[in-house]
Design an enzyme around this catalytic site. Structure first.
Site, PDB file in Angstrom:
ATOM      1  N   GLU A  79      42.805  31.902  69.871  1.00 17.87           N
ATOM      2  CA  GLU A  79      43.301  31.780  68.380  1.00 17.87           C
ATOM      3  C   GLU A  79      45.138  31.681  68.599  1.00 17.87           C
ATOM      4  O   GLU A  79      45.341  31.701  67.460  1.00 17.87           O
ATOM      5  CB  GLU A  79      43.313  32.665  67.693  1.00 17.87           C
ATOM      6  CG  GLU A  79      43.118  34.317  67.946  1.00 17.87           C
ATOM      7  CD  GLU A  79      43.049  35.365  67.167  1.00 17.87           C
ATOM      8  OE1 GLU A  79      42.308  36.411  67.346  1.00 17.87           O
ATOM      9  OE2 GLU A  79      43.795  35.168  65.524  1.00 17.87           O
ATOM     10  N   CYS A 111      39.907  36.311  66.693  1.00 16.13           N
ATOM     11  CA  CYS A 111      38.539  36.930  67.607  1.00 16.13           C
ATOM     12  C   CYS A 111      37.227  36.185  67.398  1.00 16.13           C
ATOM     13  O   CYS A 111      36.965  37.002  69.073  1.00 16.13           O
ATOM     14  CB  CYS A 111      38.919  38.209  66.988  1.00 16.13           C
ATOM     15  SG  CYS A 111      40.787  38.586  67.261  1.00 16.13           S
ATOM     16  N   HIS A 233      34.581  43.967  69.623  1.00 14.09           N
ATOM     17  CA  HIS A 233      36.009  43.927  69.335  1.00 14.09           C
ATOM     18  C   HIS A 233      36.788  45.065  69.455  1.00 14.09           C
ATOM     19  O   HIS A 233      36.859  46.311  68.733  1.00 14.09           O
ATOM     20  CB  HIS A 233      35.853  43.165  68.689  1.00 14.09           C
ATOM     21  CG  HIS A 233      36.948  42.404  68.286  1.00 14.09           C
ATOM     22  ND1 HIS A 233      37.871  42.256  69.359  1.00 14.09           N
ATOM     23  CD2 HIS A 233      38.071  43.154  67.307  1.00 14.09           C
ATOM     24  CE1 HIS A 233      39.691  41.896  68.938  1.00 14.09           C
ATOM     25  NE2 HIS A 233      39.420  42.141  67.682  1.00 14.09           N
TER      26      HIS A 233
HETATM   27  N1  CAA Z   1      49.805  61.418  66.446  1.00 16.01           N
HETATM   28  C1  CAA Z   1      48.305  60.870  65.408  1.00 16.01           C
HETATM   29  N2  CAA Z   1      48.553  60.268  66.228  1.00 16.01           N
HETATM   30  C2  CAA Z   1      48.918  59.966  65.511  1.00 16.01           C
HETATM   31  C3  CAA Z   1      50.148  60.154  64.561  1.00 16.01           C
HETATM   32  C4  CAA Z   1      50.961  61.382  65.636  1.00 16.01           C
HETATM   33  N3  CAA Z   1      52.259  61.928  66.283  1.00 16.01           N
HETATM   34  N4  CAA Z   1      51.080  59.400  63.895  1.00 16.01           N
HETATM   35  C5  CAA Z   1      49.854  58.887  63.724  1.00 16.01           C
HETATM   36  N5  CAA Z   1      48.803  58.929  64.165  1.00 16.01           N
HETATM   37  C6  CAA Z   1      47.895  57.939  63.593  1.00 16.01           C
HETATM   38  C7  CAA Z   1      47.460  58.163  62.093  1.00 16.01           C
HETATM   39  O1  CAA Z   1      46.460  59.136  61.594  1.00 16.01           O
HETATM   40  C8  CAA Z   1      46.521  56.759  62.373  1.00 16.01           C
HETATM   41  O2  CAA Z   1      44.932  57.518  62.763  1.00 16.01           O
HETATM   42  P1  CAA Z   1      43.613  56.685  61.734  1.00 16.01           P
HETATM   43  O3  CAA Z   1      43.627  55.354  61.323  1.00 16.01           O
HETATM   44  O4  CAA Z   1      42.643  57.468  62.251  1.00 16.01           O
HETATM   45  O5  CAA Z   1      44.202  58.091  60.325  1.00 16.01           O
HETATM   46  C9  CAA Z   1      47.116  56.042  62.916  1.00 16.01           C
HETATM   47  O6  CAA Z   1      47.685  56.734  63.953  1.00 16.01           O
HETATM   48  C10 CAA Z   1      48.066  54.570  63.231  1.00 16.01           C
HETATM   49  O7  CAA Z   1      48.630  55.247  62.092  1.00 16.01           O
HETATM   50  P2  CAA Z   1      48.749  54.514  60.583  1.00 16.01           P
HETATM   51  O8  CAA Z   1      47.946  54.105  60.036  1.00 16.01           O
HETATM   52  O9  CAA Z   1      50.365  55.282  60.188  1.00 16.01           O
HETATM   53  O10 CAA Z   1      50.021  52.941  61.613  1.00 16.01           O
HETATM   54  P3  CAA Z   1      50.161  52.153  61.272  1.00 16.01           P
HETATM   55  O11 CAA Z   1      49.841  51.665  59.827  1.00 16.01           O
HETATM   56  O12 CAA Z   1      52.154  51.820  61.620  1.00 16.01           O
HETATM   57  O13 CAA Z   1      49.488  50.435  61.734  1.00 16.01           O
HETATM   58  C11 CAA Z   1      48.229  49.151  61.971  1.00 16.01           C
HETATM   59  C12 CAA Z   1      48.295  50.786  62.260  1.00 16.01           C
HETATM   60  C13 CAA Z   1      47.174  49.031  60.746  1.00 16.01           C
HETATM   61  C14 CAA Z   1      46.080  49.237  63.395  1.00 16.01           C
HETATM   62  C15 CAA Z   1      48.775  48.165  62.952  1.00 16.01           C
HETATM   63  O14 CAA Z   1      48.948  48.502  63.891  1.00 16.01           O
HETATM   64  C16 CAA Z   1      48.355  47.049  62.857  1.00 16.01           C
HETATM   65  O15 CAA Z   1      48.216  46.466  61.602  1.00 16.01           O
HETATM   66  N6  CAA Z   1      48.314  45.937  63.741  1.00 16.01           N
HETATM   67  C17 CAA Z   1      47.310  44.350  63.845  1.00 16.01           C
HETATM   68  C18 CAA Z   1      45.919  44.144  63.011  1.00 16.01           C
HETATM   69  C19 CAA Z   1      44.677  45.412  63.517  1.00 16.01           C
HETATM   70  O16 CAA Z   1      44.710  45.634  64.632  1.00 16.01           O
HETATM   71  N7  CAA Z   1      43.853  45.042  62.810  1.00 16.01           N
HETATM   72  C20 CAA Z   1      42.585  45.999  63.248  1.00 16.01           C
HETATM   73  C21 CAA Z   1      41.315  45.085  62.421  1.00 16.01           C
HETATM   74  S1  CAA Z   1      41.533  43.192  62.250  1.00 16.01           S
HETATM   75  C22 CAA Z   1      40.633  42.482  63.903  1.00 16.01           C
HETATM   76  O17 CAA Z   1      40.230  43.743  64.892  1.00 16.01           O
HETATM   77  C23 CAA Z   1      41.522  41.136  64.668  1.00 16.01           C
HETATM   78  C24 CAA Z   1      42.688  41.702  65.529  1.00 16.01           C
HETATM   79  O18 CAA Z   1      42.103  41.768  66.617  1.00 16.01           O
HETATM   80  C25 CAA Z   1      44.002  41.267  64.788  1.00 16.01           C
END
Ligand code: CAA
Length: 390
Positions: A79, A111, A233
């Site tokens: 991709e 993916c 994945h």
């Molecule tokens: N200590 C321990 N854990 C902590 C922490 C700390 N100090 N601070 C935060 N966390 C935890 C949160 O509680 C959360 O865990 P849970 O989901 O279990 O509650 C985790 O860390 C992530 O925190 P946030 O949700 O606040 O993180 P974020 O909003 O900044 O971003 C994300 C997370 C949405 C995955 C972001 O990284 C993102 O957009 N990633 C790309 C998209 C993606 O990977 N999507 C997955 C499905 S899509 C897919 O699979 C296709 C692909 O390959 C992209």
């Protein structure tokens, strides 16, 4: 007739960033990256590495195990394609000296497309049992600097051969699929980084898992407990853990025990924790990680696999591990590849990240970095130029 993966290898770039360094520089508690996302390191591509050099490096390893003259198709899944017209596979075809009788095409659905390529290869091999089809999944998982997706970057390629009498595993024909048009993650042609609706993407990933599993288990008759291990994945390792906990609960009506979660999926996540996301290659790096990091003999065991591509498609399917798989896996090769990477500082990483923005001139040489066997050495009249190193 058994059809499946005869050989499978991966490659990733020769540089990595420590998650801790990124957390410090972005003023984020490192617990978020380590525990919240499950990431320790991410592979970083230097300017002279791309999806084609990574693919050729993985493909070269695979060709050590098969007669190159029998390879009659190359399916290239990605991709992060580099050209709107030409398939990345054509450059790989040349770099690997594949036969002139070998068909080549590039496939895309976020993916998911490597799984689609495997399904297509299965059908082609079924029609012509002599056929040996090379499937390559190669991606640069690139997000904007300082964005929530940044710690989930990574890069890598998996190459495999699909054939009859496979030495690694046989594919089971019954799969469950869930497809729905959605905007959880997309990258318009004029952008180098995707738009992401992070929370929604996680929701869809889990919805597609539930739906594809239901269809898979209905048509295959396979129950949850009949699967010895699972691979998901893995955009970040915690996502795979969440997915497995979710599927377990739906099938057992109670939460999964932490130690069972570890037993059933942790072997599959070892490599991904130190490589990062590799989009199309991610599920298959998890599979290699499982095969190479599980001490007990997996021969004859059923493994459940879940492939997800944003936009969105989920597919749940299963494989049976073959008796001779240990003779064709390469734990030592992959360990060495991962443990000899060079650590980059934040400023080096940002310079590599920003370099690709300069690739619009169409005529320039690229400095030489640490590489595998192939490198992109420049552009001439907008044509990509590759070389094989001694
Ligand atoms: N200590 C321990 N854990 C902590 C922490 C700390 N100090 N601070 C935060 N966390 C935890 C949160 O509680 C959360 O865990 P849970 O989901 O279990 O509650 C985790 O860390 C992530 O925190 P946030 O949700 O606040 O993180 P974020 O909003 O900044 O971003 C994300 C997370 C949405 C995955 C972001 O990284 C993102 O957009 N990633 C790309 C998209 C993606 O990977 N999507 C997955 C499905 S899509 C897919 O699979 C296709 C692909 O390959 C992209």
């Amino acid at each position: 007739m058994k059809i499946g993966i005869d050989v499978i290898k991966f490659y990733t770039a020769r540089y990595y960033l420590e998650a801790n360094d990124l957390a410090q520089s972005r003023d984020v508690d490192s617990g978020k990256y380590f525990k919240g996302l499950g990431i320790k390191k991410i592979s970083v591509m230097p300017p002279d590495e791309d999806i084609i050099t990574m693919a050729a490096n993985a493909g070269k390893e695979v060709l050590r195990y098969v007669d190159i003259n029998k390879v009659d198709m190359l399916l290239f899944a990605t991709e992060s394609g580099v050209d709107q017209s030409k398939s990345s596979g054509m450059w790989v075809h040349k770099l690997l000296n594949l036969p002139e009788t070998c068909r080549v095409v590039e496939l895309k659905q976020a993916c998911y497309s490597a799984t689609a390529a495997i399904r297509m290869a299965f059908a082609m091999v079924y029609q012509n049992p002599e056929s040996k089809i090379m499937v390559i999944a190669s991606d640069n998982a690139r997000y904007e600097l300082n964005s929530p997706g940044e710690p989930t970057q990574g890069c890598g390629a998996v190459a495999m051969i699909i054939s009859t009498n496979p030495r690694v595993l046989s594919l089971q024909n019954k799969a469950g699929v869930y497809a729905k048009d959605a905007m959880d993650f997309w990258r318009p042609n004029y952008r180098t980084e995707p738009f992401v609706n992070g929370g929604y993407s996680i929701e869809l990933y889990l919805k597609a898992l539930s739906e594809s599993w239901k269809q898979y288990s209905l048509i295959s008759g396979n129950l949850f407990d009949q699967h010895y291990k699972f691979c998901y994945h893995s955009p970040f390792p915690k996502m795979a853990e969440k997915a497995h906990a979710h599927l377990f609960k739906e099938n057992n009506n109670h939460e999964i025990d932490k130690s069972l979660l570890k037993t059933e999926i942790s072997g599959s996540l070892k490599y991904g924790r130190i490589i990062g996301n590799t989009y199309t290659a991610s599920l298959y790096i998890c599979l290699i990680s499982l095969l190479e990091n599980t001490k007990e003999n997996l021969a004859g065991k059923i493994i459940g696999l879940y492939s997800y591509g944003s936009g969105c498609i989920g597919e749940f399917f299963s494989v049976v591990i073959e008796a001779g798989y240990k003779e064709v896996i390469s734990a030592e090769l992959h360990d060495k590849l991962l443990n000899t990477r060079q650590r980059v500082s934040i400023s080096q990483y940002e310079a590599y990240h920003n370099f690709s923005d300069k690739m619009v001139e169409g005529n320039h040489n690229i400095p030489h970095y640490e590489d595998g066997q192939f490198r992109l050495f420049g552009f001439k009249d907008h044509m990509r130029l590759y070389e094989e190193l001694e």
